[in-house]
Design a protein around this motif. Structure first.
Motif, PDB file in Angstrom:
ATOM      1  N   ASN A 119      65.119   9.170-100.575  1.00 17.31           N
ATOM      2  CA  ASN A 119      64.193   8.716 -99.532  1.00 17.31           C
ATOM      3  C   ASN A 119      64.970   8.185 -98.337  1.00 17.31           C
ATOM      4  N   ARG A 120      64.319   8.214 -97.168  1.00 21.37           N
ATOM      5  CA  ARG A 120      64.883   7.626 -95.960  1.00 21.37           C
ATOM      6  C   ARG A 120      64.321   6.218 -95.823  1.00 21.37           C
ATOM      7  N   ASP A 156      59.868   8.783 -94.659  1.00 19.92           N
ATOM      8  CA  ASP A 156      60.169  10.187 -94.943  1.00 19.92           C
ATOM      9  C   ASP A 156      59.399  11.155 -94.054  1.00 19.92           C
ATOM     10  N   SER A 161      69.645   7.143 -96.109  1.00 13.79           N
ATOM     11  CA  SER A 161      69.098   7.931 -97.214  1.00 13.79           C
ATOM     12  C   SER A 161      69.586   7.339 -98.529  1.00 13.79           C
TER      13      SER A 161
END
Length: 401
Positions: free
Chosen positions: A158-159, A115, A154
Motif C-alpha cells: 500500500n501507499r 492507493d 510504499s
C-alpha cells in the motif's frame, strides 16, 4: 452521505447536532435541537436520531487492528518513534484508502493509505502546498515526511501518508452558521492568494469520467436487483441537467486549491478555530470554481434549502481577505457539478460490486441518500443569488447567472 467512524462517539454526534443547530437557525430561529438531530441522522442515512444512536451502539468496539509489524514499519519509515499501542482503523475504506490512528512514544499520528488518489500523485506538491498554507496561517494536521524526505511511502503493498494528530471536535455538517462560513471564506481566499501554480485544471472537476448514460446505468442497476435502482431512474433528469452546467463557458486560470474544502473536512479546534483536513485531493482549479463549490457545500442543506446568511458570510469572508471576489456565475459551479457526477458514477459502480451483508447495506444506504439529495442548476442559482444579495458590497466583476 456522511459515514460514521469505526468506533463512533455519541458525544461527538451530539456536538455535531449542536453545531448544525446554529446553521439551521440562521434560516429558521424556531428550529429545535431535536430538529437538528433528525437532520444529522438523515445525513448519515438514518430515518431518526434513535436509529442513528442504535447504529452507534451496534458499532462500538468494531475498529480493526493492524498487524503490529505493519505499525512498526510505518513508524520506522516515517520516523515516528517507538509504537506504544495498537494501530486502529478510524473509518471504513473510502475512495482513496483507509485512515488509521497510531500512538508512539513521540505522540499520536494519523497514517492513511492513498492507493487510489485521482489524479495520481507522489504527494510532494501536495505536501508543499500544506506546508505553505500552514506558514500562511491555516491550521491543519501537519504532514509528516518520511526519513527519506518523501511524502508517500510504499509499505506492505500500500501507499502510505502520515499526518500529525491534532485534537479537535467532530467534522462539521451543513448548513453551518454564518460565523463559521465567514471563516471558511477567509481560508479559501488565503489559499487562493498563495497563487501556487497548477498543472491544469483537475480532471475530476472538469472531465466526465463516466462511460455510459445515466438511463443505461439505471437499467443495469435494475437488472441486478439493486434496491436503489428506482431512485437512480428518478434522478436521471437532474443528473442530465447537471451535465450542462458550465459547458461551453471559458475556463478561468487555475491555481493550486484544496479541492475538497467541505464541512466533512473541517473541524473546530481550540477557540473555535478551523482545522482543515483532507488535503489529499489538492489540485488545480479556478478560484471561482472552488468558491462556488464551497457555497454549495456549506450553505445548502441536504434537502436543498439555502442558508442565505451563511452564503453571504462566506463571500464576505472571502472578500475581506482577498479584497474582491472572482467573477461568479452559475457557470462557475461547473467544478461542483462535474465532480459530483463523477462521484455518483463511482459510488454506483462500487455499490453494484459490493458483496457481503455489511457492505451491501452501506452501499444501499449511500446510494439512496445520494440520489435523493442531489442539487440542481436551480439550487446553484439560488445559493449564488443569496451570496450576492448585497449589491452595494458585491464587486462589479461579480456577475449573476
Amino acid at each position: 452521505m456522511k459515514t460514521l467512524p469505526d468506533n463512533p462517539d455519541l458525544g461527538h454526534l451530539r456536538r455535531q447536532a449542536k453545531d448544525l443547530l446554529a446553521g439551521l437557525r440562521d434560516a429558521d430561529p424556531q428550529v429545535t435541537l431535536a430538529d437538528a438531530q433528525t437532520s444529522l441522522a438523515a445525513q448519515y442515512g438514518f430515518r431518526t436520531w434513535a436509529d442513528l444512536k442504535a447504529e452507534v451502539d451496534r458499532r462500538q468496539g468494531q475498529a480493526d487492528v493492524a498487524d503490529p509489524a505493519l505499525a512498526r514499519q510505518i513508524a520506522d519509515r516515517f520516523g515516528l518513534g517507538e509504537v506504544t499501542g495498537p494501530m486502529r482503523s478510524l473509518a471504513r475504506p473510502d475512495e482513496m484508502g483507509r485512515r488509521w490512528s497510531l500512538e508512539t512514544d513521540r505522540g499520536r499520528w494519523s497514517p492513511r493509505t492513498v492507493d487510489d488518489v485521482f489524479p495520481a500523485t507522489d504527494g510532494a506538491e501536495n505536501t508543499r502546498f500544506q506546508e505553505a498554507a500552514a506558514r500562511a496561517g491555516v491550521v491543519l494536521p501537519a504532514p509528516v515526511r518520511s526519513r527519506s524526505g518523501a511524502s508517500v511511502e510504499s509499505i506492505e503493498g500500500n501507499r502510505w501518508r502520515v499526518h500529525e494528530w491534532r485534537h479537535s471536535g467532530p467534522p462539521l455538517a451543513a448548513p453551518v452558521s454564518a460565523t463559521i462560513t465567514y471563516a471558511v471564506g477567509g481560508t479559501l481566499a488565503l489559499l487562493h492568494g498563495l497563487r501556487l501554480p497548477a498543472n491544469g485544471v483537475c480532471p475530476w472537476s472538469s472531465v466526465p469520467l463516466w462511460t455510459v448514460s445515466w438511463a443505461r446505468l439505471a437499467d443495469t442497476a435494475a437488472a441486478k436487483g439493486a434496491g436503489w435502482a428506482a431512485a437512480l431512474a428518478a434522478a436521471v433528469p437532474v443528473l442530465s441537467e447537471l451535465e450542462t452546467v458550465g459547458q461551453g463557458a471559458a475556463v478561468p486560470e487555475p491555481v493550486l486549491c484544496h479541492n475538497n474544502l467541505s464541512p466533512g473536512n473541517v473541524r473546530l479546534g481550540a477557540g473555535d478555530c478551523l482545522i482543515v483536513t483532507g488535503w489529499e485531493h489538492a489540485a488545480g482549479l479556478p478560484p471561482a470554481w472552488e468558491l462556488c463549490t464551497a457555497l454549495a457545500s456549506w450553505a445548502v442543506d441536504p434537502r436543498g434549502g439555502v442558508n442565505a446568511a451563511g452564503a453571504r458570510a462566506l463571500v464576505d469572508g472571502y472578500r475581506a481577505r482577498a479584497g474582491a471576489l472572482p467573477p461568479l456565475s452559475v457557470d462557475s459551479f461547473r467544478g461542483a457539478a462535474t465532480g459530483l457526477l463523477n462521484y455518483v458514477a463511482g459510488q454506483a459502480g462500487a455499490a453494484l460490486a459490493a458483496h457481503g451483508e455489511q457492505d451491501e447495506r452501506h452501499a444501499d444506504r449511500t446510494m439512496r441518500h445520494l440520489l435523493t439529495h442531489l442539487p440542481s442548476r436551480t439550487t446553484y442559482q439560488r445559493v449564488l443569488d443569496a451570496a450576492l444579495t448585497a449589491d452595494e458590497t458585491a464587486p462589479a466583476g461579480a456577475a449573476r447567472g
